[in-house]
Design a protein around this motif. Structure first.
Motif, PDB file in Angstrom:
ATOM      1  N   ALA A 151      67.772  67.768  30.367  1.00  0.00           N
ATOM      2  CA  ALA A 151      68.023  68.278  31.721  1.00  0.00           C
ATOM      3  C   ALA A 151      69.423  68.887  31.811  1.00  0.00           C
ATOM      4  O   ALA A 151      69.618  69.943  32.433  1.00  0.00           O
ATOM      5  N   ARG A 152      70.405  68.245  31.204  1.00  0.00           N
ATOM      6  CA  ARG A 152      71.783  68.768  31.245  1.00  0.00           C
ATOM      7  C   ARG A 152      71.891  70.087  30.483  1.00  0.00           C
ATOM      8  O   ARG A 152      72.603  71.006  30.911  1.00  0.00           O
ATOM      9  N   ASP A 153      71.199  70.174  29.361  1.00  0.00           N
ATOM     10  CA  ASP A 153      71.216  71.421  28.592  1.00  0.00           C
ATOM     11  C   ASP A 153      70.616  72.552  29.411  1.00  0.00           C
ATOM     12  O   ASP A 153      71.137  73.672  29.434  1.00  0.00           O
ATOM     13  N   VAL A 154      69.511  72.249  30.110  1.00  0.00           N
ATOM     14  CA  VAL A 154      68.857  73.248  30.955  1.00  0.00           C
ATOM     15  C   VAL A 154      69.780  73.682  32.084  1.00  0.00           C
ATOM     16  O   VAL A 154      69.910  74.877  32.390  1.00  0.00           O
ATOM     17  N   ALA A 155      70.439  72.719  32.717  1.00  0.00           N
ATOM     18  CA  ALA A 155      71.353  73.028  33.821  1.00  0.00           C
ATOM     19  C   ALA A 155      72.489  73.926  33.351  1.00  0.00           C
ATOM     20  O   ALA A 155      72.907  74.853  34.061  1.00  0.00           O
ATOM     21  N   HIS A 156      72.988  73.668  32.145  1.00  0.00           N
ATOM     22  CA  HIS A 156      74.073  74.487  31.585  1.00  0.00           C
ATOM     23  C   HIS A 156      73.615  75.923  31.386  1.00  0.00           C
ATOM     24  O   HIS A 156      74.330  76.881  31.727  1.00  0.00           O
ATOM     25  N   LYS A 157      72.412  76.088  30.845  1.00  0.00           N
ATOM     26  CA  LYS A 157      71.882  77.445  30.619  1.00  0.00           C
ATOM     27  C   LYS A 157      71.768  78.213  31.936  1.00  0.00           C
ATOM     28  O   LYS A 157      72.191  79.369  32.041  1.00  0.00           O
ATOM     29  N   PHE A 158      71.167  77.568  32.934  1.00  0.00           N
ATOM     30  CA  PHE A 158      70.949  78.245  34.200  1.00  0.00           C
ATOM     31  C   PHE A 158      72.261  78.570  34.916  1.00  0.00           C
ATOM     32  O   PHE A 158      72.364  79.621  35.569  1.00  0.00           O
ATOM     33  N   LEU A 159      73.244  77.683  34.802  1.00  0.00           N
ATOM     34  CA  LEU A 159      74.529  77.952  35.448  1.00  0.00           C
ATOM     35  C   LEU A 159      75.157  79.224  34.895  1.00  0.00           C
ATOM     36  O   LEU A 159      75.803  79.978  35.624  1.00  0.00           O
ATOM     37  N   ARG A 160      74.950  79.494  33.626  1.00  0.00           N
ATOM     38  CA  ARG A 160      75.535  80.676  32.991  1.00  0.00           C
ATOM     39  C   ARG A 160      75.070  81.964  33.660  1.00  0.00           C
ATOM     40  O   ARG A 160      75.802  82.959  33.658  1.00  0.00           O
ATOM     41  N   ILE A 161      73.854  81.944  34.236  1.00  0.00           N
ATOM     42  CA  ILE A 161      73.344  83.167  34.879  1.00  0.00           C
ATOM     43  C   ILE A 161      73.337  83.036  36.406  1.00  0.00           C
ATOM     44  O   ILE A 161      72.690  83.813  37.108  1.00  0.00           O
ATOM     45  N   GLY A 162      74.048  82.035  36.904  1.00  0.00           N
ATOM     46  CA  GLY A 162      74.192  81.902  38.345  1.00  0.00           C
ATOM     47  C   GLY A 162      73.058  81.198  39.057  1.00  0.00           C
ATOM     48  O   GLY A 162      72.964  81.234  40.282  1.00  0.00           O
ATOM     49  N   VAL A 163      72.174  80.542  38.304  1.00  0.00           N
ATOM     50  CA  VAL A 163      71.087  79.755  38.896  1.00  0.00           C
ATOM     51  C   VAL A 163      71.556  78.304  38.944  1.00  0.00           C
ATOM     52  O   VAL A 163      71.598  77.625  37.918  1.00  0.00           O
ATOM     53  N   ALA A 264      65.750  84.675  34.088  1.00  0.00           N
ATOM     54  CA  ALA A 264      66.767  85.721  34.029  1.00  0.00           C
ATOM     55  C   ALA A 264      66.133  87.099  34.173  1.00  0.00           C
ATOM     56  O   ALA A 264      66.691  87.989  34.826  1.00  0.00           O
ATOM     57  N   GLN A 265      64.960  87.276  33.596  1.00  0.00           N
ATOM     58  CA  GLN A 265      64.272  88.572  33.634  1.00  0.00           C
ATOM     59  C   GLN A 265      63.896  88.983  35.053  1.00  0.00           C
ATOM     60  O   GLN A 265      63.816  90.171  35.359  1.00  0.00           O
ATOM     61  N   ARG A 266      63.698  87.995  35.928  1.00  0.00           N
ATOM     62  CA  ARG A 266      63.282  88.290  37.289  1.00  0.00           C
ATOM     63  C   ARG A 266      64.351  89.005  38.097  1.00  0.00           C
ATOM     64  O   ARG A 266      64.052  89.654  39.102  1.00  0.00           O
ATOM     65  N   ASP A 267      65.603  88.888  37.693  1.00  0.00           N
ATOM     66  CA  ASP A 267      66.701  89.686  38.272  1.00  0.00           C
ATOM     67  C   ASP A 267      67.731  89.866  37.170  1.00  0.00           C
ATOM     68  O   ASP A 267      68.769  89.207  37.149  1.00  0.00           O
ATOM     69  N   LEU A 268      67.404  90.763  36.249  1.00  0.00           N
ATOM     70  CA  LEU A 268      68.202  90.915  35.044  1.00  0.00           C
ATOM     71  C   LEU A 268      69.621  91.388  35.340  1.00  0.00           C
ATOM     72  O   LEU A 268      70.579  90.935  34.708  1.00  0.00           O
ATOM     73  N   LYS A 269      69.785  92.265  36.310  1.00  0.00           N
ATOM     74  CA  LYS A 269      71.127  92.755  36.640  1.00  0.00           C
ATOM     75  C   LYS A 269      72.022  91.631  37.129  1.00  0.00           C
ATOM     76  O   LYS A 269      73.185  91.515  36.725  1.00  0.00           O
ATOM     77  N   ALA A 270      71.487  90.776  38.011  1.00  0.00           N
ATOM     78  CA  ALA A 270      72.259  89.644  38.515  1.00  0.00           C
ATOM     79  C   ALA A 270      72.561  88.666  37.390  1.00  0.00           C
ATOM     80  O   ALA A 270      73.677  88.126  37.302  1.00  0.00           O
ATOM     81  N   ALA A 271      71.590  88.433  36.518  1.00  0.00           N
ATOM     82  CA  ALA A 271      71.788  87.515  35.402  1.00  0.00           C
ATOM     83  C   ALA A 271      72.890  88.012  34.473  1.00  0.00           C
ATOM     84  O   ALA A 271      73.766  87.247  34.050  1.00  0.00           O
ATOM     85  N   GLU A 272      72.860  89.298  34.166  1.00  0.00           N
ATOM     86  CA  GLU A 272      73.884  89.869  33.287  1.00  0.00           C
ATOM     87  C   GLU A 272      75.262  89.829  33.936  1.00  0.00           C
ATOM     88  O   GLU A 272      76.265  89.542  33.283  1.00  0.00           O
ATOM     89  N   ARG A 273      75.310  90.105  35.241  1.00  0.00           N
ATOM     90  CA  ARG A 273      76.577  90.064  35.969  1.00  0.00           C
ATOM     91  C   ARG A 273      77.165  88.638  35.985  1.00  0.00           C
ATOM     92  O   ARG A 273      78.349  88.439  35.718  1.00  0.00           O
ATOM     93  N   ASN A 274      76.313  87.660  36.272  1.00  0.00           N
ATOM     94  CA  ASN A 274      76.776  86.277  36.320  1.00  0.00           C
ATOM     95  C   ASN A 274      77.126  85.741  34.939  1.00  0.00           C
ATOM     96  O   ASN A 274      78.061  84.947  34.782  1.00  0.00           O
ATOM     97  N   LEU A 275      76.383  86.183  33.933  1.00  0.00           N
ATOM     98  CA  LEU A 275      76.685  85.766  32.566  1.00  0.00           C
ATOM     99  C   LEU A 275      78.061  86.272  32.144  1.00  0.00           C
ATOM    100  O   LEU A 275      78.852  85.543  31.526  1.00  0.00           O
ATOM    101  N   ALA A 276      78.366  87.502  32.488  1.00  0.00           N
ATOM    102  CA  ALA A 276      79.678  88.063  32.169  1.00  0.00           C
ATOM    103  C   ALA A 276      80.780  87.290  32.889  1.00  0.00           C
ATOM    104  O   ALA A 276      81.848  87.014  32.318  1.00  0.00           O
ATOM    105  N   ALA A 277      80.519  86.920  34.144  1.00  0.00           N
ATOM    106  CA  ALA A 277      81.522  86.195  34.925  1.00  0.00           C
ATOM    107  C   ALA A 277      81.770  84.803  34.359  1.00  0.00           C
ATOM    108  O   ALA A 277      82.923  84.368  34.224  1.00  0.00           O
ATOM    109  N   THR A 278      80.698  84.080  34.020  1.00  0.00           N
ATOM    110  CA  THR A 278      80.867  82.718  33.515  1.00  0.00           C
ATOM    111  C   THR A 278      81.467  82.719  32.103  1.00  0.00           C
ATOM    112  O   THR A 278      82.270  81.840  31.766  1.00  0.00           O
TER     113      THR A 278
END
Length: 289
Positions: A151-163, A264-278
């Motif tokens: 669960a923690r690993d999943v949370a870390h992944k999602f946080l990287r893309i702003g989820v 991430a694919q469902r809003d790829l632009k937002a995911a890429e933007r948040n990934l760059a920020a994190t």
């Protein structure tokens, strides 16, 4: 109702997923049969019954409980499964194994788990899980012990893309979390056995509160699968030393890697933007060489 076993790759995993429905004696008989590499279309019902120390009638009963029409159908399915190139990947550890042999067997067991988990992955459940996670207002993750680490690993992944998600690994905290969930929220429970009451109870409460529920487990017929809106299943063969959890944990992590990519694919632009920020936020924490 008989289950379709048209794809030989799914036979072993589907049988293992239904093991909780069997009695301890029936389970031992099935484990004995699955462990026989010489089991084929010529294996006689009488000889299997004698080897297992049970009646022929019990073997027929077990086959039907597992979704086969009878022993012949069961025997043909196991024979097809044993002929697969991946069937020999899973090997038990031996006290005489060298370090290289141990590493090879552990890696092959994980590869086997991944191959079989992919063969039984439900595309509709996968898509639905990604949709629910993407659209949710609040995403609470529940797990105890090793499942909490997933669960923690999943949370870390999602946080990287702003989820944003919240992880709970304490029985009281999970129930408190579930009590505050409502429609538009999602609770995601991780339980290898699917029987852990500390995880089952908050998932039930979350559903009563109107939240959607997702379960990740090794057994499609387990209690947690019965109360979840969406079920994602891993599968792995056990061993005396590693148990099932080691290889199943790898498979579960990869399932959620795939879900992460789908979200991430469902809003790829937002995911890429948040990934760059994190990534930029932690860049200074890396030492330059």
């Amino acid at each position: 109702m008989n289950m379709s076993f048209s794809d030989p790759r799914t036979i072993g995993p589907r049988i293992r997923m239904m093991m909780p429905q069997l009695t301890p004696l029936e389970g031992r008989v099935v484990e004995m049969i699955l462990g026989r590499r010489d089991f084929d279309e010529t294996t006689a019902l009488k000889s299997v019954a004698e080897d297992a120390g049970v009646s022929e009638a019990m073997l027929v009963k077990i086959a039907k409980k597992l979704g086969f029409s009878g022993f012949k159908d069961f025997r043909a399915g196991i024979a097809d499964y044993n002929r697969l190139p991946t069937a020999d990947l899973h090997q038990e550890l031996s006290p005489d194994d060298s370090g290289a042999q141990i590493a090879q067997k552990v890696f092959r067991t994980s590869i086997h788990a991944l191959e079989e988990t992919l063969s039984i992955l439900d595309p509709e459940a996968f898509e639905r899980a990604a949709d629910l996670i993407f659209a949710a207002r609040q995403r609470d993750l529940y797990g105890i012990g090793g499942s909490a680490q997933i669960a923690r690993d999943v949370a870390h992944k999602f946080l990287r893309i702003g989820v944003r998600t919240s992880v709970f690994d304490d029985a009281h905290m999970m129930l408190m979390s579930a009590a505050l969930l409502t429609e538009g929220d999602v609770a995601i429970a991780f339980s290898h056995s699917g029987q852990t009451t500390a995880v089952l109870e908050p998932l039930e409460l979350a559903r009563k509160r109107g939240a959607r529920t997702i379960a990740l487990t090794n057994y499609a017929t387990s209690p947690i699968a019965e109360i979840a809106d969406v079920v994602l299943c891993s599968t792995a063969q056990g061993s005396p030393l590693l148990g099932e959890n080691a290889a199943a944990r790898v498979a579960q992590l990869i399932i959620l890697d795939a879900v992460f990519a789908a979200v991430a694919q469902r809003d790829l632009k937002a995911a890429e933007r948040n990934l760059a920020a994190t990534m930029g936020a932690v860049k200074t924490k890396r030492r330059n060489t």
